[in-house]
Design a protein around this motif. Sequence first.
Motif, PDB file in Angstrom:
ATOM      1  N   ALA A  20       1.003  -1.396   0.603  1.00 53.22           N
ATOM      2  CA  ALA A  20      -0.210  -0.411  -0.085  1.00 53.22           C
ATOM      3  C   ALA A  20       0.979   1.410   0.122  1.00 53.22           C
ATOM      4  O   ALA A  20       0.085   2.256  -0.681  1.00 53.22           O
ATOM      5  CB  ALA A  20      -1.084   0.077   0.540  1.00 53.22           C
ATOM      6  N   VAL A  21       1.862   1.164   1.236  1.00 55.28           N
ATOM      7  CA  VAL A  21       2.712   2.474   0.897  1.00 55.28           C
ATOM      8  C   VAL A  21       3.439   2.470  -0.264  1.00 55.28           C
ATOM      9  O   VAL A  21       3.461   4.244  -1.021  1.00 55.28           O
ATOM     10  CB  VAL A  21       3.559   2.344   2.054  1.00 55.28           C
ATOM     11  CG1 VAL A  21       4.885   3.620   2.252  1.00 55.28           C
ATOM     12  CG2 VAL A  21       3.028   2.350   3.534  1.00 55.28           C
ATOM     13  N   TRP A  22       4.063   1.535  -1.351  1.00 56.88           N
ATOM     14  CA  TRP A  22       4.847   1.627  -2.084  1.00 56.88           C
ATOM     15  C   TRP A  22       3.544   2.427  -3.139  1.00 56.88           C
ATOM     16  O   TRP A  22       4.696   3.317  -4.278  1.00 56.88           O
ATOM     17  CB  TRP A  22       5.376   0.203  -3.016  1.00 56.88           C
ATOM     18  CG  TRP A  22       5.946  -0.299  -4.136  1.00 56.88           C
ATOM     19  CD1 TRP A  22       7.727   0.804  -4.059  1.00 56.88           C
ATOM     20  CD2 TRP A  22       5.933  -0.405  -5.514  1.00 56.88           C
ATOM     21  NE1 TRP A  22       7.863   0.288  -4.714  1.00 56.88           N
ATOM     22  CE2 TRP A  22       6.409  -0.290  -6.075  1.00 56.88           C
ATOM     23  CE3 TRP A  22       4.901  -1.344  -5.262  1.00 56.88           C
ATOM     24  CZ2 TRP A  22       6.648  -0.927  -7.347  1.00 56.88           C
ATOM     25  CZ3 TRP A  22       4.068  -1.463  -6.625  1.00 56.88           C
ATOM     26  CH2 TRP A  22       5.727  -2.340  -7.430  1.00 56.88           C
ATOM     27  N   ALA A  48       9.325   1.079   2.088  1.00 63.30           N
ATOM     28  CA  ALA A  48       8.517   1.423   1.229  1.00 63.30           C
ATOM     29  C   ALA A  48       8.259   2.996   1.224  1.00 63.30           C
ATOM     30  O   ALA A  48       8.381   4.233   0.226  1.00 63.30           O
ATOM     31  CB  ALA A  48       7.077   1.407   1.727  1.00 63.30           C
ATOM     32  N   LEU A  49       8.641   4.184   2.659  1.00 58.75           N
ATOM     33  CA  LEU A  49       8.701   5.211   2.849  1.00 58.75           C
ATOM     34  C   LEU A  49      10.180   5.578   2.631  1.00 58.75           C
ATOM     35  O   LEU A  49       9.912   7.043   2.894  1.00 58.75           O
ATOM     36  CB  LEU A  49       8.648   4.987   4.542  1.00 58.75           C
ATOM     37  CG  LEU A  49       6.963   4.967   5.137  1.00 58.75           C
ATOM     38  CD1 LEU A  49       7.639   4.799   6.973  1.00 58.75           C
ATOM     39  CD2 LEU A  49       6.159   6.048   4.514  1.00 58.75           C
ATOM     40  N   GLY A  50      11.328   5.144   1.994  1.00 57.21           N
ATOM     41  CA  GLY A  50      12.661   5.624   1.408  1.00 57.21           C
ATOM     42  C   GLY A  50      13.020   6.200   2.566  1.00 57.21           C
ATOM     43  O   GLY A  50      14.241   6.976   2.535  1.00 57.21           O
ATOM     44  N   LEU A  51      13.279   5.763   3.731  1.00 61.62           N
ATOM     45  CA  LEU A  51      13.833   5.892   4.822  1.00 61.62           C
ATOM     46  C   LEU A  51      15.017   5.255   4.639  1.00 61.62           C
ATOM     47  O   LEU A  51      15.508   5.350   6.127  1.00 61.62           O
ATOM     48  CB  LEU A  51      12.842   5.814   6.352  1.00 61.62           C
ATOM     49  CG  LEU A  51      11.784   7.085   5.963  1.00 61.62           C
ATOM     50  CD1 LEU A  51      11.267   7.042   7.554  1.00 61.62           C
ATOM     51  CD2 LEU A  51      11.851   8.364   6.006  1.00 61.62           C
ATOM     52  N   ARG A  52      14.818   3.734   4.240  1.00 66.70           N
ATOM     53  CA  ARG A  52      15.909   2.517   4.595  1.00 66.70           C
ATOM     54  C   ARG A  52      17.232   3.411   4.092  1.00 66.70           C
ATOM     55  O   ARG A  52      17.628   4.365   3.142  1.00 66.70           O
ATOM     56  CB  ARG A  52      15.322   1.491   3.487  1.00 66.70           C
ATOM     57  CG  ARG A  52      16.451   0.207   3.670  1.00 66.70           C
ATOM     58  CD  ARG A  52      16.618  -0.236   5.451  1.00 66.70           C
ATOM     59  NE  ARG A  52      17.854  -1.128   5.487  1.00 66.70           N
ATOM     60  CZ  ARG A  52      18.066  -2.359   5.651  1.00 66.70           C
ATOM     61  NH1 ARG A  52      17.420  -1.335   7.492  1.00 66.70           N
ATOM     62  NH2 ARG A  52      18.930  -2.785   6.340  1.00 66.70           N
TER      63      ARG A  52
END
Length: 546
Positions: A298-300, A339-343
Amino acid sequence: MVIPMQRVAMIGLDAAEPELIERMMAAGQLPTLARLKQRSAHCRLHSEATWRSGRVWETFLTGEADFASAALFEPATYASFQLGSRKKAPFYAQVPRAKLVALDVPYLSLWHDTPGIQVIWGGHDAGYPRASRPAGLLREIDARCGVHPAFHNDFSCAWHHAESINVLADALLTGLRRRVKVARWLLEREPDWNLFLTVLSEAHSAGEIFWHGLGGDHPLAHTPTAALAKRRLEEVYRELDRAVGALQQALPAETTLVVTSVHGMEMNHYDVPSMALLPELLHRAHFGRGLLSSTNAAVWRWRGSPPVLPGSRQKWTAWMKEHFNVQPARRWLTAWKRALGLRRHHGRPIEELAVPIPPETDLPPEQIAEPRWPLNWQTTCWYREHWPRMKAFALPVFYDGRVRINLQGREGEGVVPIEEYRATCDWVIKLLEECRDARTGGPVLAGVERPRWRDPLDPAGPDADLVLTWHPAVDAFVHPRLGLVGPVPFRRTGGHTDRGFAYLAGPGIAAQDLGQREALHLTPTLLDLLGQPRAHSFLPRRAAAA
């Protein structure tokens, strides 16, 4: 009196894409090839049987498309290997009085002792150790001309890293110029040659890494390195054009010249689904859990379903290892951060030109025999310990997806009775038909072949029970029960096609358009030019006149 044989020279442009060459010729960027085409009998080449094996140049050398894959599977042990050059007689063994100068033809084996010179110096996917006949010649070449700096280092390049692209492109240009120097010196050293074969592999290496720069419908067309990749790819093609011109100048008058590419390049459709998504899907189907962490679907989608980019200094294999077989709690946290681009990306950094280039091997051809290398680096092999308990598993591949049924009486620990073989194949196909492209919602499976359908127990049959082709640009599967598999970053941005071309120019060859021809018929055409007429030659009238 001995009548001298017609000289024939073939320059292969490995995986050079015909459509890109036509566009660049029209723009005046490839003047040598443009002039050559105008005075040549020219044709477009195609062959499904040729390129899908990954051994197109072996097919050219032997004139036979008798190998289904570059990977070998041992049923007794479940081990997988990449097979190099085989001990098969090349086409020129059929030519009396042939005297050869051969440089960097992929999958050339020195097992066959032909009069003249044979050298494996610095090509992409050579299929053989660095070696030469006569022995010791390669050491002299290295001392005189240097090595190809991209040899075995092109595999470690990263398409998402600008410095990596520049380092590889510079290495390819340097290596190409040196290869021309090597070829010209060999032709001078062996002045009474009558067959010259060389393959310039730089379009292959550059195309697999830089192809996203050509834009179009490539999912990576708008990534930060795309414009740089386009510029460096076209630079490599322009240098190939200059290389053809320099080699032409080194050929004696009245030489018949063949310039050819036996397969082309396009967006890569198979690395991600074949090497990553398929083995993970089959593992989940058997054990109800995965080994490869996936993002939150869903987040992606909320973020626009972007393609995954590894860390700027991270190789693809390092990214895969970082996301493979992690603990459930860490997998859940990683998925949300991704998914949030925080990795934050970790893993082994890119080390350009880090692979040492070996010297000429001291082993004689009899000991080299048919070289093979383990494929444990492939992500499909990371599931190997589970294969004996699975009904079906994904084999290591370089192109299309390949599935092996764990069959009783064939595999070392087979679990599928022979009477359930066809039903198990159908189960795998249904599983894939249920999958959807996570980005578009369309199907992921484009086609299925069943090469062992008639006799799955045949010991001489191909490795795969199912061969799978994919719809374009799939980097994540969605299955109604097994969930989201992926997304996974592209490993290579370019992949191969069956498109090729051939230009033939020389005495008695009229400039004309020969239409579309089968790539397998390039070999009988060269035999024809060498005075050994064969069926299926591109130039049947010339063969009859001879």
